[in-house]
Design a protein around this motif. Sequence first.
Motif, PDB file in Angstrom:
ATOM      1  N   ILE A  21       0.851  -1.191   0.000  1.00 35.21           N
ATOM      2  CA  ILE A  21       0.000   0.000   0.000  1.00 35.21           C
ATOM      3  C   ILE A  21       0.882   1.234   0.000  1.00 35.21           C
ATOM      4  CG2 ILE A  21      -1.811   1.292   1.184  1.00 35.21           C
ATOM      5  CD1 ILE A  21      -2.546  -1.308   2.654  1.00 35.21           C
ATOM      6  N   ILE A  22       0.520   2.174  -0.865  1.00 31.98           N
ATOM      7  CA  ILE A  22       1.166   3.484  -0.834  1.00 31.98           C
ATOM      8  C   ILE A  22       0.073   4.517  -0.583  1.00 31.98           C
ATOM      9  CG2 ILE A  22       3.036   2.795  -2.377  1.00 31.98           C
ATOM     10  CD1 ILE A  22       1.646   4.333  -4.634  1.00 31.98           C
ATOM     11  N   GLU A  23       0.455   5.669  -0.117  1.00 31.68           N
ATOM     12  CA  GLU A  23      -0.507   6.773   0.018  1.00 31.68           C
ATOM     13  C   GLU A  23      -0.303   7.689  -1.183  1.00 31.68           C
ATOM     14  OE1 GLU A  23      -3.008   7.023   1.854  1.00 31.68           O
ATOM     15  OE2 GLU A  23      -2.602   5.838   3.626  1.00 31.68           O
ATOM     16  N   SER A  24      -0.871   7.291  -2.311  1.00 37.86           N
ATOM     17  CA  SER A  24      -0.643   8.022  -3.562  1.00 37.86           C
ATOM     18  C   SER A  24      -1.106   9.474  -3.479  1.00 37.86           C
ATOM     19  CB  SER A  24      -1.323   7.311  -4.732  1.00 37.86           C
ATOM     20  OG  SER A  24      -2.725   7.220  -4.531  1.00 37.86           O
ATOM     21  N   GLY A  25      -2.063   9.748  -2.624  1.00 43.46           N
ATOM     22  CA  GLY A  25      -2.584  11.100  -2.501  1.00 43.46           C
ATOM     23  C   GLY A  25      -1.617  12.092  -1.878  1.00 43.46           C
ATOM     24  N   VAL A  26      -0.585  11.590  -1.221  1.00 39.34           N
ATOM     25  CA  VAL A  26       0.399  12.492  -0.601  1.00 39.34           C
ATOM     26  C   VAL A  26       1.766  12.380  -1.273  1.00 39.34           C
ATOM     27  CG1 VAL A  26      -0.811  12.507   1.618  1.00 39.34           C
ATOM     28  CG2 VAL A  26       1.027  10.859   1.235  1.00 39.34           C
ATOM     29  N   LEU A  27       1.848  11.596  -2.339  1.00 34.13           N
ATOM     30  CA  LEU A  27       3.109  11.415  -3.053  1.00 34.13           C
ATOM     31  C   LEU A  27       3.117  12.207  -4.353  1.00 34.13           C
ATOM     32  CD1 LEU A  27       3.509   7.542  -2.700  1.00 34.13           C
ATOM     33  CD2 LEU A  27       4.600   9.320  -1.307  1.00 34.13           C
ATOM     34  N   THR A  28       4.307  12.581  -4.784  1.00 33.64           N
ATOM     35  CA  THR A  28       4.449  13.213  -6.105  1.00 33.64           C
ATOM     36  C   THR A  28       4.391  12.119  -7.166  1.00 33.64           C
ATOM     37  OG1 THR A  28       6.861  12.970  -6.176  1.00 33.64           O
ATOM     38  CG2 THR A  28       5.982  14.988  -5.130  1.00 33.64           C
ATOM     39  N   ASP A  29       4.232  12.513  -8.410  1.00 35.32           N
ATOM     40  CA  ASP A  29       4.249  11.537  -9.497  1.00 35.32           C
ATOM     41  C   ASP A  29       5.562  10.759  -9.498  1.00 35.32           C
ATOM     42  OD1 ASP A  29       1.756  12.422 -10.245  1.00 35.32           O
ATOM     43  OD2 ASP A  29       2.404  13.350 -12.119  1.00 35.32           O
ATOM     44  N   GLU A  30       6.667  11.456  -9.278  1.00 34.76           N
ATOM     45  CA  GLU A  30       7.983  10.810  -9.267  1.00 34.76           C
ATOM     46  C   GLU A  30       8.079   9.779  -8.143  1.00 34.76           C
ATOM     47  OE1 GLU A  30       7.546  14.212  -9.394  1.00 34.76           O
ATOM     48  OE2 GLU A  30       7.974  14.384 -11.536  1.00 34.76           O
ATOM     49  N   GLU A  31       7.506  10.091  -6.998  1.00 34.72           N
ATOM     50  CA  GLU A  31       7.526   9.147  -5.875  1.00 34.72           C
ATOM     51  C   GLU A  31       6.655   7.916  -6.164  1.00 34.72           C
ATOM     52  OE1 GLU A  31       8.391  12.208  -2.163  1.00 34.72           O
ATOM     53  OE2 GLU A  31       6.345  12.043  -2.952  1.00 34.72           O
ATOM     54  N   ILE A  32       5.529   8.123  -6.818  1.00 34.65           N
ATOM     55  CA  ILE A  32       4.666   6.998  -7.191  1.00 34.65           C
ATOM     56  C   ILE A  32       5.403   6.099  -8.184  1.00 34.65           C
ATOM     57  CG2 ILE A  32       2.543   6.331  -8.408  1.00 34.65           C
ATOM     58  CD1 ILE A  32       1.251   8.885  -7.214  1.00 34.65           C
ATOM     59  N   ILE A  33       6.062   6.706  -9.156  1.00 31.72           N
ATOM     60  CA  ILE A  33       6.825   5.933 -10.140  1.00 31.72           C
ATOM     61  C   ILE A  33       7.926   5.134  -9.451  1.00 31.72           C
ATOM     62  CG2 ILE A  33       8.439   6.120 -12.090  1.00 31.72           C
ATOM     63  CD1 ILE A  33       6.687   8.551 -13.022  1.00 31.72           C
ATOM     64  N   ARG A  34       8.621   5.752  -8.514  1.00 30.92           N
ATOM     65  CA  ARG A  34       9.687   5.052  -7.783  1.00 30.92           C
ATOM     66  C   ARG A  34       9.124   3.876  -6.985  1.00 30.92           C
ATOM     67  NH1 ARG A  34      13.988   2.595  -7.861  1.00 30.92           N
ATOM     68  NH2 ARG A  34      15.246   2.633  -5.997  1.00 30.92           N
ATOM     69  N   CYS A  35       7.969   4.074  -6.357  1.00 34.50           N
ATOM     70  CA  CYS A  35       7.319   2.966  -5.639  1.00 34.50           C
ATOM     71  C   CYS A  35       7.017   1.822  -6.602  1.00 34.50           C
ATOM     72  CB  CYS A  35       6.025   3.433  -4.984  1.00 34.50           C
ATOM     73  SG  CYS A  35       6.256   4.480  -3.536  1.00 34.50           S
ATOM     74  N   CYS A  36       6.526   2.136  -7.774  1.00 38.10           N
ATOM     75  CA  CYS A  36       6.229   1.112  -8.775  1.00 38.10           C
ATOM     76  C   CYS A  36       7.492   0.347  -9.144  1.00 38.10           C
ATOM     77  CB  CYS A  36       5.600   1.735 -10.014  1.00 38.10           C
ATOM     78  SG  CYS A  36       3.937   2.375  -9.759  1.00 38.10           S
ATOM     79  N   GLU A  37       8.581   1.057  -9.317  1.00 45.89           N
ATOM     80  CA  GLU A  37       9.857   0.418  -9.659  1.00 45.89           C
ATOM     81  C   GLU A  37      10.309  -0.529  -8.552  1.00 45.89           C
ATOM     82  OE1 GLU A  37      11.537   4.176 -12.332  1.00 45.89           O
ATOM     83  OE2 GLU A  37      12.286   3.879 -10.289  1.00 45.89           O
ATOM     84  N   VAL A  38      10.232  -0.073  -7.317  1.00 47.86           N
ATOM     85  CA  VAL A  38      10.661  -0.893  -6.181  1.00 47.86           C
ATOM     86  C   VAL A  38       9.758  -2.114  -6.027  1.00 47.86           C
ATOM     87  CG1 VAL A  38      10.883  -0.944  -3.654  1.00 47.86           C
ATOM     88  CG2 VAL A  38      11.777   0.997  -4.958  1.00 47.86           C
ATOM     89  N   TYR A  39       8.456  -1.923  -6.088  1.00 52.64           N
ATOM     90  CA  TYR A  39       7.537  -3.039  -5.885  1.00 52.64           C
ATOM     91  C   TYR A  39       7.600  -4.029  -7.037  1.00 52.64           C
ATOM     92  CZ  TYR A  39       5.982  -0.343  -1.930  1.00 52.64           C
ATOM     93  OH  TYR A  39       5.953   0.357  -0.759  1.00 52.64           O
ATOM     94  N   ASN A  40       7.991  -3.575  -8.212  1.00 56.14           N
ATOM     95  CA  ASN A  40       8.217  -4.487  -9.328  1.00 56.14           C
ATOM     96  C   ASN A  40       9.404  -5.396  -9.016  1.00 56.14           C
ATOM     97  OD1 ASN A  40       8.014  -5.658 -11.916  1.00 56.14           O
ATOM     98  ND2 ASN A  40       9.532  -4.233 -12.695  1.00 56.14           N
ATOM     99  N   LEU A  41      10.434  -4.852  -8.401  1.00 54.99           N
ATOM    100  CA  LEU A  41      11.626  -5.633  -8.059  1.00 54.99           C
ATOM    101  C   LEU A  41      11.338  -6.723  -7.030  1.00 54.99           C
ATOM    102  CD1 LEU A  41      14.351  -2.833  -7.843  1.00 54.99           C
ATOM    103  CD2 LEU A  41      14.048  -4.537  -9.661  1.00 54.99           C
ATOM    104  N   VAL A  42      10.451  -6.422  -6.088  1.00 54.24           N
ATOM    105  CA  VAL A  42      10.160  -7.409  -5.036  1.00 54.24           C
ATOM    106  C   VAL A  42       9.025  -8.356  -5.420  1.00 54.24           C
ATOM    107  CG1 VAL A  42      11.026  -5.926  -3.196  1.00 54.24           C
ATOM    108  CG2 VAL A  42       8.593  -5.895  -3.739  1.00 54.24           C
ATOM    109  N   GLY A  43       8.383  -8.101  -6.539  1.00 53.35           N
ATOM    110  CA  GLY A  43       7.356  -9.009  -7.025  1.00 53.35           C
ATOM    111  C   GLY A  43       6.048  -8.970  -6.273  1.00 53.35           C
ATOM    112  N   ALA A  44       5.562  -7.792  -5.988  1.00 53.62           N
ATOM    113  CA  ALA A  44       4.276  -7.655  -5.297  1.00 53.62           C
ATOM    114  C   ALA A  44       3.140  -8.179  -6.182  1.00 53.62           C
ATOM    115  CB  ALA A  44       4.031  -6.191  -4.961  1.00 53.62           C
ATOM    116  N   ASP A  45       2.081  -8.672  -5.553  1.00 51.53           N
ATOM    117  CA  ASP A  45       0.894  -9.105  -6.294  1.00 51.53           C
ATOM    118  C   ASP A  45      -0.014  -7.926  -6.619  1.00 51.53           C
ATOM    119  OD1 ASP A  45       1.474 -11.890  -6.307  1.00 51.53           O
ATOM    120  OD2 ASP A  45       0.814 -12.012  -4.224  1.00 51.53           O
ATOM    121  N   PHE A  46      -0.163  -7.033  -5.636  1.00 47.46           N
ATOM    122  CA  PHE A  46      -1.034  -5.872  -5.780  1.00 47.46           C
ATOM    123  C   PHE A  46      -0.319  -4.641  -5.269  1.00 47.46           C
ATOM    124  CE2 PHE A  46      -4.609  -8.762  -6.094  1.00 47.46           C
ATOM    125  CZ  PHE A  46      -5.531  -8.050  -6.844  1.00 47.46           C
ATOM    126  N   LEU A  47      -0.624  -3.510  -5.857  1.00 51.67           N
ATOM    127  CA  LEU A  47      -0.228  -2.223  -5.301  1.00 51.67           C
ATOM    128  C   LEU A  47      -1.524  -1.457  -5.071  1.00 51.67           C
ATOM    129  CD1 LEU A  47       2.057  -0.419  -4.395  1.00 51.67           C
ATOM    130  CD2 LEU A  47       2.255   0.434  -6.723  1.00 51.67           C
TER     131      LEU A  47
END
Length: 103
Positions: free
Chosen positions: A2-28
């Motif tokens: 879970i991320i709090e997308s409402g308080v993150l910048t677009d760049e921070e959301i993109i970075r979260c996506c990159e990190v969670y892709n590396l760890v193989g999350a099922d859902f974001l």
Amino acid sequence: MIIESGVLTDEEIIRCCEVYNLVGADFLKTSTGYAEKGATVEAVRLMRAHLPPGIRIKASGGIRTAVLAQQLIDAGADRLGCSASVEIVRGEAGLAKSAAGGY
């Protein structure tokens, strides 16, 4: 995850996506529902653009109308978390605002 997308910048959301892709999350998930700003169409679109198809998106937080629910699905959400589920399914949520020119 879970991320709090409402308080993150677009760049921070993109970075979260990159990190969670590396760890193989099922859902974001977009939000816990406790932040001031919940799921947005823009955040879901951004997440979908930066996540592989195997990582699904759950939009959650502030979804109270059938109109917004459909927009989030169209933007790439695979699941929705909403406390107004019954009203949304019945088509009641959002109809009054829509008829009054709220959308």
